[in-house]
Design an enzyme around this catalytic site. Structure first.
Site, PDB file in Angstrom:
ATOM      1  N   ARG A 171      24.241  96.229  33.002  1.00  0.00           N
ATOM      2  CA  ARG A 171      24.778  95.990  31.670  1.00  0.00           C
ATOM      3  C   ARG A 171      24.508  94.543  31.224  1.00  0.00           C
ATOM      4  O   ARG A 171      24.692  94.208  30.059  1.00  0.00           O
ATOM      5  CB  ARG A 171      26.280  96.302  31.630  1.00  0.00           C
ATOM      6  CG  ARG A 171      27.185  95.204  32.146  1.00  0.00           C
ATOM      7  CD  ARG A 171      28.565  95.714  32.471  1.00  0.00           C
ATOM      8  NE  ARG A 171      29.495  95.729  31.345  1.00  0.00           N
ATOM      9  CZ  ARG A 171      30.281  94.722  30.970  1.00  0.00           C
ATOM     10  NH1 ARG A 171      30.191  93.552  31.578  1.00  0.00           N
ATOM     11  NH2 ARG A 171      31.132  94.862  29.982  1.00  0.00           N
ATOM     12  N   TRP A 178      25.513  80.620  34.694  1.00  0.00           N
ATOM     13  CA  TRP A 178      25.549  80.196  36.106  1.00  0.00           C
ATOM     14  C   TRP A 178      24.747  81.115  37.011  1.00  0.00           C
ATOM     15  O   TRP A 178      24.192  80.670  38.002  1.00  0.00           O
ATOM     16  CB  TRP A 178      26.948  79.892  36.604  1.00  0.00           C
ATOM     17  CG  TRP A 178      27.900  80.993  36.951  1.00  0.00           C
ATOM     18  CD1 TRP A 178      28.140  82.124  36.242  1.00  0.00           C
ATOM     19  CD2 TRP A 178      28.778  81.042  38.095  1.00  0.00           C
ATOM     20  NE1 TRP A 178      29.114  82.869  36.850  1.00  0.00           N
ATOM     21  CE2 TRP A 178      29.528  82.232  37.989  1.00  0.00           C
ATOM     22  CE3 TRP A 178      29.025  80.205  39.178  1.00  0.00           C
ATOM     23  CZ2 TRP A 178      30.501  82.599  38.929  1.00  0.00           C
ATOM     24  CZ3 TRP A 178      29.996  80.575  40.109  1.00  0.00           C
ATOM     25  CH2 TRP A 178      30.717  81.753  39.992  1.00  0.00           C
ATOM     26  N   ASP A 179      24.642  82.400  36.659  1.00  0.00           N
ATOM     27  CA  ASP A 179      23.766  83.298  37.418  1.00  0.00           C
ATOM     28  C   ASP A 179      22.371  82.701  37.571  1.00  0.00           C
ATOM     29  O   ASP A 179      21.726  82.838  38.613  1.00  0.00           O
ATOM     30  CB  ASP A 179      23.567  84.635  36.686  1.00  0.00           C
ATOM     31  CG  ASP A 179      24.812  85.478  36.615  1.00  0.00           C
ATOM     32  OD1 ASP A 179      25.782  85.035  35.974  1.00  0.00           O
ATOM     33  OD2 ASP A 179      24.806  86.588  37.194  1.00  0.00           O
ATOM     34  N   ASN A 215      27.988  81.050  27.639  1.00  0.00           N
ATOM     35  CA  ASN A 215      28.161  81.936  28.791  1.00  0.00           C
ATOM     36  C   ASN A 215      26.919  82.792  29.053  1.00  0.00           C
ATOM     37  O   ASN A 215      26.492  82.972  30.187  1.00  0.00           O
ATOM     38  CB  ASN A 215      29.387  82.801  28.444  1.00  0.00           C
ATOM     39  CG  ASN A 215      29.792  83.800  29.503  1.00  0.00           C
ATOM     40  OD1 ASN A 215      28.980  84.498  30.081  1.00  0.00           O
ATOM     41  ND2 ASN A 215      31.071  83.892  29.753  1.00  0.00           N
ATOM     42  N   ARG A 224      32.078  79.738  24.352  1.00  0.00           N
ATOM     43  CA  ARG A 224      32.545  79.561  25.732  1.00  0.00           C
ATOM     44  C   ARG A 224      31.313  79.352  26.594  1.00  0.00           C
ATOM     45  O   ARG A 224      30.248  79.895  26.309  1.00  0.00           O
ATOM     46  CB  ARG A 224      33.380  80.746  26.199  1.00  0.00           C
ATOM     47  CG  ARG A 224      32.629  82.033  26.421  1.00  0.00           C
ATOM     48  CD  ARG A 224      33.601  83.142  26.834  1.00  0.00           C
ATOM     49  NE  ARG A 224      32.937  84.161  27.604  1.00  0.00           N
ATOM     50  CZ  ARG A 224      33.013  85.474  27.308  1.00  0.00           C
ATOM     51  NH1 ARG A 224      33.716  85.909  26.270  1.00  0.00           N
ATOM     52  NH2 ARG A 224      32.396  86.350  28.076  1.00  0.00           N
ATOM     53  N   SER A 225      31.465  78.553  27.614  1.00  0.00           N
ATOM     54  CA  SER A 225      30.339  78.238  28.480  1.00  0.00           C
ATOM     55  C   SER A 225      30.521  78.940  29.813  1.00  0.00           C
ATOM     56  O   SER A 225      31.208  79.979  29.883  1.00  0.00           O
ATOM     57  CB  SER A 225      30.220  76.719  28.643  1.00  0.00           C
ATOM     58  OG  SER A 225      28.991  76.370  29.250  1.00  0.00           O
ATOM     59  N   PRO A 290      34.768  90.179  22.037  1.00  0.00           N
ATOM     60  CA  PRO A 290      34.115  91.313  21.377  1.00  0.00           C
ATOM     61  C   PRO A 290      33.544  92.339  22.354  1.00  0.00           C
ATOM     62  O   PRO A 290      33.609  93.543  22.096  1.00  0.00           O
ATOM     63  CB  PRO A 290      33.000  90.643  20.570  1.00  0.00           C
ATOM     64  CG  PRO A 290      33.538  89.282  20.265  1.00  0.00           C
ATOM     65  CD  PRO A 290      34.305  88.887  21.496  1.00  0.00           C
ATOM     66  N   ASP A 324      35.927  86.025  36.204  1.00  0.00           N
ATOM     67  CA  ASP A 324      36.689  86.914  35.343  1.00  0.00           C
ATOM     68  C   ASP A 324      36.726  88.290  35.996  1.00  0.00           C
ATOM     69  O   ASP A 324      35.721  88.958  36.034  1.00  0.00           O
ATOM     70  CB  ASP A 324      36.129  86.970  33.918  1.00  0.00           C
ATOM     71  CG  ASP A 324      34.585  86.991  33.894  1.00  0.00           C
ATOM     72  OD1 ASP A 324      33.930  86.539  34.845  1.00  0.00           O
ATOM     73  OD2 ASP A 324      34.049  87.507  32.906  1.00  0.00           O
ATOM     74  N   GLU A 515      25.559  93.340  42.511  1.00  0.00           N
ATOM     75  CA  GLU A 515      26.066  92.021  42.090  1.00  0.00           C
ATOM     76  C   GLU A 515      27.113  91.461  43.054  1.00  0.00           C
ATOM     77  O   GLU A 515      27.353  90.264  43.080  1.00  0.00           O
ATOM     78  CB  GLU A 515      26.677  92.122  40.683  1.00  0.00           C
ATOM     79  CG  GLU A 515      27.835  93.109  40.643  1.00  0.00           C
ATOM     80  CD  GLU A 515      28.622  93.134  39.343  1.00  0.00           C
ATOM     81  OE1 GLU A 515      28.509  92.197  38.545  1.00  0.00           O
ATOM     82  OE2 GLU A 515      29.364  94.113  39.148  1.00  0.00           O
ATOM     83  N   GLU A 530      36.534  95.253  35.300  1.00  0.00           N
ATOM     84  CA  GLU A 530      36.438  95.873  33.988  1.00  0.00           C
ATOM     85  C   GLU A 530      35.313  96.880  33.833  1.00  0.00           C
ATOM     86  O   GLU A 530      35.211  97.538  32.831  1.00  0.00           O
ATOM     87  CB  GLU A 530      36.148  94.796  32.943  1.00  0.00           C
ATOM     88  CG  GLU A 530      37.071  93.648  32.901  1.00  0.00           C
ATOM     89  CD  GLU A 530      36.659  92.737  31.757  1.00  0.00           C
ATOM     90  OE1 GLU A 530      37.257  92.855  30.688  1.00  0.00           O
ATOM     91  OE2 GLU A 530      35.713  91.939  31.934  1.00  0.00           O
TER      92      GLU A 530
END
Ligand SMILES: *[C@@H]1O[C@H](CO)[C@@H](O)[C@H](O)[C@H]1NC(C)=O
Ligand SMILES: *[C@@H]1O[C@H](CO)[C@@H](O)[C@H](O)[C@H]1NC(C)=O
Ligand SMILES: *[C@@H]1O[C@H](CO)[C@@H](O)[C@H](O)[C@H]1NC(C)=O
Ligand SMILES: *[C@@H]1O[C@H](CO)[C@@H](O)[C@H](O)[C@H]1NC(C)=O
Ligand SMILES: *[C@@H]1O[C@H](CO)[C@@H](O)[C@H](O)[C@H]1NC(C)=O
Ligand SMILES: *[C@@H]1O[C@H](CO)[C@@H](O)[C@H](O)[C@H]1NC(C)=O
Ligand SMILES: *[C@@H]1O[C@H](CO)[C@@H](O)[C@H](O)[C@H]1NC(C)=O
Ligand SMILES: *[C@@H]1O[C@H](CO)[C@@H](O)[C@H](O)[C@H]1NC(C)=O
Ligand SMILES: *[C@@H]1O[C@H](CO)[C@@H](O)[C@H](O)[C@H]1NC(C)=O
Length: 580
Positions: A171, A178-179, A215, A224-225, A290, A324, A515, A530
């Protein structure tokens, strides 16, 4: 007094370095009336037409956004219930939107090599052949953003960047901040210098366009970062492919990104009568995320208007941390996401990363003969070292801990991030290294078969037990390996072997890289959180490549066949045999 007001009153004391914008009317994440705010987003997400809210915000528009909005408002106006029925909504989506994933062209990296040199340092033939498969995977994860995104930016949530990218996978069909650090480290081992450099240039372009790095590559991620790895990406690049000209061209934007963290994400803390400046994750932006709109909205349903906005802002700050979501940010009694108070926390890992950034910037400026700037960063590093020691180091546990600015407590729970200062060499007194290593030894965290757990708490959140995440394994292993202690190096190798084994076993079983992984059991991908576990997977591949490069002569494909590992099993038998 509700917690927003408490936060405000504390903010006055502590947040002297930034203007407080934590009021009820927080700005939206971006101005798109399709992707970030407005009726369409609200109705489509709450109708739950797609199983994942990210699906809708990744769809492209077939017409200009104002026209599409008008079409929708007419539909809404014609409904007596105030809700557009599901059939009409699907029809509207079909005629106004494209399916997700259409902003990309598949892209075959031109600098891909079949036999990068690092493969030849891997002794175990099965691991070597697996590493060659991972090297192949870059081709399937490479994407080029199509020209139409550049020409018609308001019809796409994708943010245009000039160079091709390697995406995480699943997704996550856009670049993530950071990935990309571990992706780039892997690309460098694959000798794909142009692709790695292109990705770094994309991030510099983001800093130039937005003043910071979002991000990920979507408009709904603006404001947002994520953990600030840009300078460390450049450090990795320079270690493999030194180019002073490139460094000279890039250094101003790297300094600009650092300024973003120091002006928008810093906090002042008083400790032992002294003021220290440290950093935190903080996103004073309202509204549900969103891409997870219905989940956030439903969670907040019982909160007052003010508490809702603070809650939404705290969720975004947790997303900014990369963790998160996690018990790490929970302060409260519900033990659910409603307890998330990320902005109250001074995180160990963020400050360790910035410590390493400051040292690296000082070195870069020294290499460029820019001595004034170099000494500015050396001074910043000195301040950081003192602040980390004074505020985050916990002498009784012998490790660094997250610090809560509201109640001035330190979080006593185990998180691999507690050891990030080892990885960043963010300490002055080498004697504390031994303490941090014994903290790890006596913690339960080393007792799991497949690597380091993200925490020892099982909350159902994905950044908690029983999940293990690639970047956390890498930071702890590299941190232990770079110490001078034999014991620490042994733990580092044993963690690397565990992680390689679980990734390899799952790869053999499912023919995929995930992941995250479960630290228990026999090679299962992780779960919780999530969304479904994703495959691909950028940082997993990068971390495995780095471990295979670091320990290529010692790692084995089957942990059982480690030299002498038969001794504990067979020795008792031998003894019994001879004794009888
Ligand atoms: C801040 O700390 C006080 C006192 O320890 C506590 O009562 C309050 O709930 C805390 N606020 C938040 C937002 O955690
Ligand atoms: C949204 O628009 C306002 C007003 O024009 C502007 O100040 C703000 O920066 C914009 N935000 C984004 C995310 O583009
Ligand atoms: C809604 O419909 C009514 C009656 O058809 C019309 O008067 C009104 O202008 C419409 N409102 C909008 C926002 O289109
Ligand atoms: C319309 O939307 C439905 C639900 O997403 C989908 O199954 C169908 O293929 C779509 N039809 C077209 C023509 O896009
Ligand atoms: C959100 O991002 C935009 C674009 O980068 C910026 O102009 C705006 O100031 C940001 N808003 C907040 C609240 O950070
Ligand atoms: C080094 O960077 C400069 C400036 O971007 C570029 O022109 C040059 O080709 C690079 N050299 C190598 C060897 O990559
Ligand atoms: C620390 O900062 C606070 C708030 O800005 C200020 O009132 C205080 O005088 C400072 N203390 C020291 C020792 O500098
Ligand atoms: C909101 O309140 C209702 C009624 O008390 C309750 O059933 C529901 O579980 C609550 N929802 C959340 C997310 O707390
Ligand atoms: C820095 O200065 C030294 C000594 O003057 C010189 O040899 C070197 O080439 C300079 N480096 C750069 C990157 O300009």
């Amino acid at each position: 007094m509700d917690w927003t007001r408490r936060l405000l009153s504390f903010s006055v004391v502590f947040c002297v370095l930034q203007k407080i914008t934590h009021t009820v009317d927080l700005p939206p994440p971006c101005n798109s009336t399709i992707y970030c705010t407005g009726e369409i987003l609200h109705h489509v997400q709450l109708a739950k037409i797609f199983s994942d809210d990210k699906h809708f915000v990744d769809m492209g528009l077939l017409d200009n956004p104002d026209k599409i909005r008008t079409t929708f408002l007419d539909l809404l106006n014609s409904s007596t219930s105030g809700i557009v029925d599901q059939k009409k909504l699907i029809q509207f989506l079909n005629t106004s939107f494209t399916q997700p994933g259409k902003e990309f062209e598949e892209w075959d990296p031109l600098d891909w090599h079949k036999n990068p040199n690092f493969l030849s340092h891997i002794t175990d033939p099965e691991l070597r052949s697996w590493a060659a498969d991972l090297n192949d995977l870059w081709k399937s994860l490479g994407r080029k953003i199509s020209g139409k995104v550049k020409d018609l930016p308001d019809r796409h949530s994708q943010i245009y960047v000039p160079n091709p990218v390697v995406v995480p996978g699943g997704r996550f069909r856009e670049f993530y901040y950071w990935d990309s650090y571990w992706v780039i480290n892997g690309l460098l081992l694959s000798e794909m210098y142009d692709t790695a450099r292109g990705m770094i240039e994309n991030f510099l372009y983001m800093v130039d366009s937005y003043g910071f790095i979002p991000n990920g590559g979507r408009v709904y991620y603006l404001n947002r970062s994520q953990p600030p790895f840009l300078t460390l990406m450049m450090e990795s690049y320079m270690a493999h492919h030194h180019n002073v000209t490139f460094l000279r061209e890039s250094i101003n934007l790297m300094a600009k990104e650092y300024d973003f963290w120091m002006t928008k994400r810093s906090v002042s803390v008083q400790q032992y009568g002294k003021n220290y400046t440290l950093n935190r994750y903080y996103v004073p932006v309202g509204g549900p995320r969103p891409e997870s709109y219905s989940k956030d909205y439903e969670l907040a349903v019982n909160l007052t208007a003010g508490a809702k906005q603070s809650f939404y802002s705290e969720l975004k700050a947790a997303a900014e941390s990369g963790w998160d979501f996690s018990s790490r940010w929970f302060y409260g009694s519900t033990n659910t996401l409603l307890d998330t108070k990320t902005s109250l926390v001074i995180p160990v890992d963020l400050n360790a990363i910035l410590c390493r950034v400051e040292r690296t910037m000082a070195k870069f400026y020294t290499d460029l003969n820019m001595t004034n700037e170099a000494s500015k960063f050396s001074t910043a590093l000195e301040h950081r070292l003192e602040a980390v020691q004074a505020v985050l180091w916990d002498e009784s546990l012998g490790v660094w801990l997250d610090y809560n600015i509201n109640d001035t407590s330190r979080n006593q729970n185990f998180y691999p991030s507690n050891l990030a200062p080892l990885w960043a060499s963010c300490y002055k007194n080498p004697a504390i290294v031994e303490k941090a290593v014994s903290y790890l030894e006596i913690s339960k965290a080393l007792s799991y078969q497949n690597g380091l757990p993200t925490s020892l708490k099982e909350t159902g959140q994905q950044w908690d037990f029983p999940n293990g995440w690639p970047p956390l394994q890498h930071m702890v292993i590299e941190g232990l390996e770079k110490t001078e202690y034999k014991k620490a190096k042994e733990i580092a190798f044993s963690l690397a072997q565990k992680w390689v084994t679980v990734n390899f076993d799952a790869y053999k079983k499912y023919n995929a890289m995930y992941e995250k992984y479960n630290v228990e059991g026999d090679g299962k991908p992780g779960g919780g959180g999530e969304y479904e576990v994703q495959l691909g997977f950028g940082w997993s591949n990068g971390v495995i490549m780095q471990l295979l490069d670091l320990y290529g002569s010692r790692l084995t494909s089957s942990a059982i066949s480690t030299p002498f590992s038969w001794i504990p099993f067979t020795l008792p038998l031998l003894i019994i045999t001879f004794w009888v």
